[in-house]
Each structure stands twice: as C-alpha cells, then as structure tokens.
Design a protein around this motif. Sequence first.
Motif, PDB file in Angstrom:
ATOM      1  N   GLU A   1       0.878  -1.170   0.000  1.00  0.00           N
ATOM      2  CA  GLU A   1       0.000   0.000   0.000  1.00  0.00           C
ATOM      3  C   GLU A   1       0.916   1.220   0.000  1.00  0.00           C
ATOM      4  OE1 GLU A   1      -3.239   1.998   2.998  1.00  0.00           O
ATOM      5  OE2 GLU A   1      -3.131  -0.191   2.904  1.00  0.00           O
ATOM      6  N   LEU A   2       0.611   2.209  -0.830  1.00  0.00           N
ATOM      7  CA  LEU A   2       1.487   3.364  -1.006  1.00  0.00           C
ATOM      8  C   LEU A   2       1.070   4.520  -0.105  1.00  0.00           C
ATOM      9  CD1 LEU A   2       1.622   3.268  -4.910  1.00  0.00           C
ATOM     10  CD2 LEU A   2       3.265   2.261  -3.300  1.00  0.00           C
ATOM     11  N   HIS A   3       2.052   5.104   0.566  1.00  0.00           N
ATOM     12  CA  HIS A   3       1.832   6.275   1.413  1.00  0.00           C
ATOM     13  C   HIS A   3       2.833   7.342   0.969  1.00  0.00           C
ATOM     14  CE1 HIS A   3      -0.464   3.636   4.087  1.00  0.00           C
ATOM     15  NE2 HIS A   3       0.520   2.766   3.946  1.00  0.00           N
ATOM     16  N   PHE A   4       2.327   8.441   0.435  1.00  0.00           N
ATOM     17  CA  PHE A   4       3.203   9.489  -0.087  1.00  0.00           C
ATOM     18  C   PHE A   4       3.532  10.492   1.020  1.00  0.00           C
ATOM     19  CE2 PHE A   4       1.345   7.654  -3.837  1.00  0.00           C
ATOM     20  CZ  PHE A   4       2.428   7.600  -4.699  1.00  0.00           C
ATOM     21  N   VAL A   5       4.830  10.813   1.137  1.00  0.00           N
ATOM     22  CA  VAL A   5       5.325  11.705   2.187  1.00  0.00           C
ATOM     23  C   VAL A   5       6.204  12.762   1.531  1.00  0.00           C
ATOM     24  CG1 VAL A   5       6.677  11.852   4.305  1.00  0.00           C
ATOM     25  CG2 VAL A   5       5.326   9.793   3.842  1.00  0.00           C
ATOM     26  N   HIS A   6       5.911  14.033   1.812  1.00  0.00           N
ATOM     27  CA  HIS A   6       6.732  15.109   1.259  1.00  0.00           C
ATOM     28  C   HIS A   6       8.113  15.091   1.898  1.00  0.00           C
ATOM     29  CE1 HIS A   6       7.936  19.492   0.917  1.00  0.00           C
ATOM     30  NE2 HIS A   6       7.933  19.027  -0.308  1.00  0.00           N
ATOM     31  N   ASP A   7       9.142  15.033   1.079  1.00  0.00           N
ATOM     32  CA  ASP A   7      10.534  15.030   1.531  1.00  0.00           C
ATOM     33  C   ASP A   7      10.985  16.479   1.639  1.00  0.00           C
ATOM     34  OD1 ASP A   7      13.236  14.805   1.950  1.00  0.00           O
ATOM     35  OD2 ASP A   7      13.593  13.407   0.306  1.00  0.00           O
ATOM     36  N   GLN A   8      11.161  16.940   2.860  1.00  0.00           N
ATOM     37  CA  GLN A   8      11.511  18.342   3.079  1.00  0.00           C
ATOM     38  C   GLN A   8      13.015  18.588   3.077  1.00  0.00           C
ATOM     39  OE1 GLN A   8       9.448  19.407   6.661  1.00  0.00           O
ATOM     40  NE2 GLN A   8       7.452  19.292   5.693  1.00  0.00           N
ATOM     41  N   SER A   9      13.814  17.543   2.938  1.00  0.00           N
ATOM     42  CA  SER A   9      15.268  17.709   3.017  1.00  0.00           C
ATOM     43  C   SER A   9      15.803  18.602   1.906  1.00  0.00           C
ATOM     44  CB  SER A   9      15.975  16.351   2.995  1.00  0.00           C
ATOM     45  OG  SER A   9      15.742  15.687   1.773  1.00  0.00           O
ATOM     46  N   VAL A  10      15.229  18.531   0.706  1.00  0.00           N
ATOM     47  CA  VAL A  10      15.693  19.377  -0.391  1.00  0.00           C
ATOM     48  C   VAL A  10      15.410  20.839  -0.071  1.00  0.00           C
ATOM     49  CG1 VAL A  10      15.384  19.936  -2.837  1.00  0.00           C
ATOM     50  CG2 VAL A  10      15.435  17.549  -2.095  1.00  0.00           C
ATOM     51  N   GLY A  11      14.232  21.129   0.424  1.00  0.00           N
ATOM     52  CA  GLY A  11      13.885  22.504   0.800  1.00  0.00           C
ATOM     53  C   GLY A  11      14.761  23.023   1.918  1.00  0.00           C
ATOM     54  N   HIS A  12      15.055  22.149   2.893  1.00  0.00           N
ATOM     55  CA  HIS A  12      15.947  22.557   3.984  1.00  0.00           C
ATOM     56  C   HIS A  12      17.347  22.838   3.458  1.00  0.00           C
ATOM     57  CE1 HIS A  12      13.052  21.991   7.129  1.00  0.00           C
ATOM     58  NE2 HIS A  12      12.890  20.716   6.865  1.00  0.00           N
ATOM     59  N   GLY A  13      17.807  22.026   2.510  1.00  0.00           N
ATOM     60  CA  GLY A  13      19.130  22.235   1.910  1.00  0.00           C
ATOM     61  C   GLY A  13      19.209  23.558   1.171  1.00  0.00           C
ATOM     62  N   ILE A  14      18.166  23.888   0.434  1.00  0.00           N
ATOM     63  CA  ILE A  14      18.125  25.165  -0.288  1.00  0.00           C
ATOM     64  C   ILE A  14      18.133  26.326   0.697  1.00  0.00           C
ATOM     65  CG2 ILE A  14      16.651  26.630  -1.751  1.00  0.00           C
ATOM     66  CD1 ILE A  14      15.819  24.009  -3.203  1.00  0.00           C
ATOM     67  N   GLU A  15      17.366  26.208   1.771  1.00  0.00           N
ATOM     68  CA  GLU A  15      17.318  27.266   2.790  1.00  0.00           C
ATOM     69  C   GLU A  15      18.675  27.439   3.466  1.00  0.00           C
ATOM     70  OE1 GLU A  15      15.891  30.356   5.244  1.00  0.00           O
ATOM     71  OE2 GLU A  15      15.284  29.561   3.299  1.00  0.00           O
ATOM     72  N   MET A  16      19.348  26.320   3.782  1.00  0.00           N
ATOM     73  CA  MET A  16      20.678  26.396   4.400  1.00  0.00           C
ATOM     74  C   MET A  16      21.672  27.077   3.459  1.00  0.00           C
ATOM     75  SD  MET A  16      20.564  25.330   7.459  1.00  0.00           S
ATOM     76  CE  MET A  16      22.280  25.114   7.818  1.00  0.00           C
ATOM     77  N   ALA A  17      21.623  26.733   2.173  1.00  0.00           N
ATOM     78  CA  ALA A  17      22.519  27.358   1.196  1.00  0.00           C
ATOM     79  C   ALA A  17      22.260  28.856   1.115  1.00  0.00           C
ATOM     80  CB  ALA A  17      22.346  26.705  -0.174  1.00  0.00           C
ATOM     81  N   ARG A  18      20.978  29.243   1.162  1.00  0.00           N
ATOM     82  CA  ARG A  18      20.629  30.664   1.118  1.00  0.00           C
ATOM     83  C   ARG A  18      21.180  31.389   2.338  1.00  0.00           C
ATOM     84  NH1 ARG A  18      17.450  34.257   3.168  1.00  0.00           N
ATOM     85  NH2 ARG A  18      16.375  32.813   4.561  1.00  0.00           N
ATOM     86  N   LEU A  19      21.040  30.776   3.519  1.00  0.00           N
ATOM     87  CA  LEU A  19      21.545  31.392   4.746  1.00  0.00           C
ATOM     88  C   LEU A  19      23.066  31.507   4.734  1.00  0.00           C
ATOM     89  CD1 LEU A  19      19.223  29.685   7.381  1.00  0.00           C
ATOM     90  CD2 LEU A  19      19.180  32.087   6.646  1.00  0.00           C
ATOM     91  N   ILE A  20      23.742  30.497   4.211  1.00  0.00           N
ATOM     92  CA  ILE A  20      25.207  30.556   4.114  1.00  0.00           C
ATOM     93  C   ILE A  20      25.632  31.664   3.164  1.00  0.00           C
ATOM     94  CG2 ILE A  20      27.243  29.300   3.263  1.00  0.00           C
ATOM     95  CD1 ILE A  20      25.840  26.735   4.387  1.00  0.00           C
ATOM     96  N   ASP A  21      24.966  31.758   2.016  1.00  0.00           N
ATOM     97  CA  ASP A  21      25.276  32.835   1.062  1.00  0.00           C
ATOM     98  C   ASP A  21      25.033  34.201   1.690  1.00  0.00           C
ATOM     99  OD1 ASP A  21      25.943  30.948  -0.838  1.00  0.00           O
ATOM    100  OD2 ASP A  21      24.052  31.120  -1.954  1.00  0.00           O
ATOM    101  N   GLN A  22      23.945  34.328   2.441  1.00  0.00           N
ATOM    102  CA  GLN A  22      23.616  35.589   3.101  1.00  0.00           C
ATOM    103  C   GLN A  22      24.685  35.930   4.135  1.00  0.00           C
ATOM    104  OE1 GLN A  22      19.824  35.421   5.055  1.00  0.00           O
ATOM    105  NE2 GLN A  22      19.753  37.605   5.485  1.00  0.00           N
ATOM    106  N   ALA A  23      25.129  34.961   4.917  1.00  0.00           N
ATOM    107  CA  ALA A  23      26.168  35.204   5.924  1.00  0.00           C
ATOM    108  C   ALA A  23      27.496  35.582   5.268  1.00  0.00           C
ATOM    109  CB  ALA A  23      26.350  33.964   6.794  1.00  0.00           C
ATOM    110  N   ASN A  24      27.822  34.924   4.175  1.00  0.00           N
ATOM    111  CA  ASN A  24      29.067  35.256   3.457  1.00  0.00           C
ATOM    112  C   ASN A  24      29.016  36.652   2.861  1.00  0.00           C
ATOM    113  OD1 ASN A  24      30.364  32.844   4.048  1.00  0.00           O
ATOM    114  ND2 ASN A  24      29.660  31.838   2.181  1.00  0.00           N
TER     115      ASN A  24
END
Length: 123
Positions: free
Chosen positions: A93-116
């Motif tokens: 039986e299939l249960h679909f779950v949104h994988d938020q790791s990609v969004g978190h990775g993009i947000e972390m990259a944005r924060l690192i760029d902002q800090a730099n």
Amino acid sequence: MSRHKRATPNRSLKVADQIQRDLAALIAREVRDPRVSLVTLTGVEVTPDYAHAKVFFTTLNPDVAGTSAGLQAAAGHLRHFLFKRLHIHTVPELHFVHDQSVGHGIEMARLIDQANAHRAVED
C-alpha cells in the motif's frame, strides 16, 4: 537459514528501488491529476512484510498539500499498475510523504550565502 536472513534486507532495498523507478514512470504517464506536476521521487521505504511503502517526494509546485493529496488519490491506481510490473507476492500500500530535506538544503545554502555576503561587506 542464516544466509536467507542476510539476503532479506538487500532484497528489500532492491524492491524499494524498483518501486521508485516504476512509480516515477507511472506518475509521469498515468496520473492525470493537475495537482500532481513537477514531482520527483526521492526514496521509498518498504516494510519487511511488503505491506506498506513510504514514497518520499519533492515538488516544485508551491501547493505541496495539493500535490500530496493528488498522489494519495492516485495511490490505488498506481498500486494496480505496480502489481502488473512487480514480481513479488504482496504489492505494498502506497503512502506518499513530502521530503523536506531538499527545501531545507536550499534554505541552508541561502543562509550561508547571506552570511558570506554580510561578512564580505564587513571586511
């Protein structure tokens, strides 16, 4: 008997990988729901008895809840097609779950760029 137990986890991984590949093709070809667009499957976890599968997905569609609902609505239809493709006794039986790791990775990259950028202004 010990040989069989060692082979079981490997088989589960192979089944999960096959489900992911087949579902990616089936979603693109068989799902007509407009809520289900720009979907990428990032992984599948299958229970040891193959009764259930968590299917992790990401989407570029801003309506993640709608995409999730569309995928879940198509789950029975997709399972039917998987039954024809997979050569296992039980199709999960299939249960679909949104994988938020990609969004978190993009947000972390944005924060690192902002800090730099902030650090470059201070120097």
